[in-house]
Scaffold this motif. Sequence first.
Motif, PDB file in Angstrom:
ATOM      1  N   LEU A 268       4.556   5.516   9.166  1.00 22.88           N
ATOM      2  CA  LEU A 268       3.459   5.594  10.133  1.00 22.88           C
ATOM      3  C   LEU A 268       2.616   4.328  10.094  1.00 22.88           C
ATOM      4  N   ALA A 269       2.319   3.846   8.877  1.00 25.10           N
ATOM      5  CA  ALA A 269       1.541   2.608   8.746  1.00 25.10           C
ATOM      6  C   ALA A 269       2.293   1.434   9.341  1.00 25.10           C
ATOM      7  N   MET A 270       3.624   1.396   9.136  1.00 23.82           N
ATOM      8  CA  MET A 270       4.423   0.306   9.684  1.00 23.82           C
ATOM      9  C   MET A 270       4.410   0.326  11.211  1.00 23.82           C
TER      10      MET A 270
ATOM     11  N   LEU B 207       1.069  -1.193  12.292  1.00 25.76           N
ATOM     12  CA  LEU B 207       0.936  -2.625  12.048  1.00 25.76           C
ATOM     13  C   LEU B 207       1.938  -3.445  12.852  1.00 25.76           C
ATOM     14  N   VAL B 208       3.143  -2.926  13.066  1.00 28.08           N
ATOM     15  CA  VAL B 208       4.102  -3.630  13.933  1.00 28.08           C
ATOM     16  C   VAL B 208       3.553  -3.718  15.350  1.00 28.08           C
ATOM     17  N   LEU B 209       2.958  -2.619  15.837  1.00 28.46           N
ATOM     18  CA  LEU B 209       2.326  -2.651  17.160  1.00 28.46           C
ATOM     19  C   LEU B 209       1.213  -3.689  17.202  1.00 28.46           C
ATOM     20  N   ALA B 210       0.393  -3.743  16.148  1.00 25.92           N
ATOM     21  CA  ALA B 210      -0.711  -4.704  16.101  1.00 25.92           C
ATOM     22  C   ALA B 210      -0.191  -6.140  16.178  1.00 25.92           C
ATOM     23  N   HIS B 211       0.849  -6.449  15.407  1.00 23.77           N
ATOM     24  CA  HIS B 211       1.389  -7.818  15.411  1.00 23.77           C
ATOM     25  C   HIS B 211       2.085  -8.131  16.731  1.00 23.77           C
TER      26      HIS B 211
ATOM     27  N   LEU C 106      -1.716 -12.031   2.328  1.00 21.96           N
ATOM     28  CA  LEU C 106      -1.894 -10.946   1.366  1.00 21.96           C
ATOM     29  C   LEU C 106      -2.687  -9.799   1.985  1.00 21.96           C
ATOM     30  N   GLU C 107      -3.638 -10.136   2.847  1.00 16.82           N
ATOM     31  CA  GLU C 107      -4.445  -9.106   3.502  1.00 16.82           C
ATOM     32  C   GLU C 107      -3.575  -8.208   4.387  1.00 16.82           C
ATOM     33  N   GLU C 108      -2.574  -8.792   5.041  1.00 18.19           N
ATOM     34  CA  GLU C 108      -1.686  -7.977   5.868  1.00 18.19           C
ATOM     35  C   GLU C 108      -0.937  -6.958   5.012  1.00 18.19           C
ATOM     36  N   PHE C 109      -0.499  -7.385   3.831  1.00 15.03           N
ATOM     37  CA  PHE C 109       0.203  -6.465   2.937  1.00 15.03           C
ATOM     38  C   PHE C 109      -0.728  -5.382   2.419  1.00 15.03           C
ATOM     39  N   THR C 110      -1.938  -5.765   2.028  1.00 14.71           N
ATOM     40  CA  THR C 110      -2.891  -4.772   1.512  1.00 14.71           C
ATOM     41  C   THR C 110      -3.318  -3.794   2.606  1.00 14.71           C
ATOM     42  N   ASN C 111      -3.404  -4.274   3.854  1.00 18.23           N
ATOM     43  CA  ASN C 111      -3.709  -3.367   4.960  1.00 18.23           C
ATOM     44  C   ASN C 111      -2.635  -2.289   5.078  1.00 18.23           C
ATOM     45  N   PHE C 112      -1.384  -2.709   4.968  1.00 17.30           N
ATOM     46  CA  PHE C 112      -0.263  -1.779   5.061  1.00 17.30           C
ATOM     47  C   PHE C 112      -0.307  -0.750   3.924  1.00 17.30           C
ATOM     48  N   MET C 113      -0.491  -1.235   2.699  1.00 15.70           N
ATOM     49  CA  MET C 113      -0.498  -0.330   1.555  1.00 15.70           C
ATOM     50  C   MET C 113      -1.704   0.605   1.584  1.00 15.70           C
ATOM     51  N   THR C 114      -2.851   0.078   1.979  1.00 17.07           N
ATOM     52  CA  THR C 114      -4.055   0.907   2.041  1.00 17.07           C
ATOM     53  C   THR C 114      -3.902   2.020   3.070  1.00 17.07           C
TER      54      THR C 114
END
Length: 239
Positions: free
Chosen positions: A119-121, A124-128, A157-165
Motif C-alpha cells: 500500500l505504501a509503495m 509513493l510510486v503515484l507520488a513520484h 534517504l528521506e524517500e526511503f524513510t517515508n516508505f518505511m514510516t
Amino acid sequence: MNDKYPYLSIGGLRFNLANDIPVLISAIVVFALVFYLSRKPTLRPKGRQNLLEWLIDFTNGIVRSAMPGEEGSMFQLFIFVMFLFVFMANQLGLFIDVNVSGVTWFHSPTASPLITMTLAMVVLVLAHYVGVARHGFKGYLKGFVSPMPMLAPINLLEEFTNFMTLALRLYGNIFAGEVLIMLIRNMALSGKFAILSFPLGFLAEMAWQGFSVFIGSIQAYIFVTLGSVYISNKVLSEE
C-alpha cells in the motif's frame, strides 16, 4: 501470533492465502458498500446518501489540507478509495479469526508487513509518477538536489524513510492489536478457573476490540493524510 499460513503456488508464484483472501474480501466489501450508498441519488440527500457524501467530504478535506489548489482534485477519488480500503482491512481481523489445525486462514490484511508495504509503495510510486509528469524528469531530479547538491543523499534517504514510516506505522498498530486480542482470548480460556476467567476475558476482549476499532480508524486517517502530504510534496515542488 501463529506464523503458519496456507500457500498456493501458481506458475512459480507463491501466494499467501491468509493475506490474499482478506484483501479480496476488503475490496469486495468496499465496492458493495459504495455501490449500496450511491444507489438512486437525489438532489436533496438523505439517509445513506448523506453518509456517502459525508465520507467524500471527509476524504476531500484531507486532500485539500495538503493540496489546497485545483491540482488536488485529481487525487480525491484515490484518497477516498484508499481510506475506505485501509479502514476495512484494519477491522476485519478484529471480528473474524479463522484458524484450522494451527494454520491461520484469515486475519487483518494490514497485520502483514507485505500488505502495508505494498500500500505504501502504491502511494509513493503515484507520488513520484506525478512528480515526473508535472515537472518533467529534469525538474523531478532537481528536487533531490535542492536547496543544495550536497543534500542529495539526505533527500534520497528521506524517500526511503517515508516508505518505511508509512508502511510500518500501520502494520505495527494493527498487528499489536490482533496479538493482544489473541492473548486476552487465550488467557480467558486457559487454566483451571476458565469458568471464572471467561466472563472477565470476554469483557476485556470486547473493550479492546472497541478500542481497536478506534485505532484502526485513526490509522486509516493517518495513512491517507501522510499519503496526501507525500503526493503534494511532488506535485507542489518547484511551484
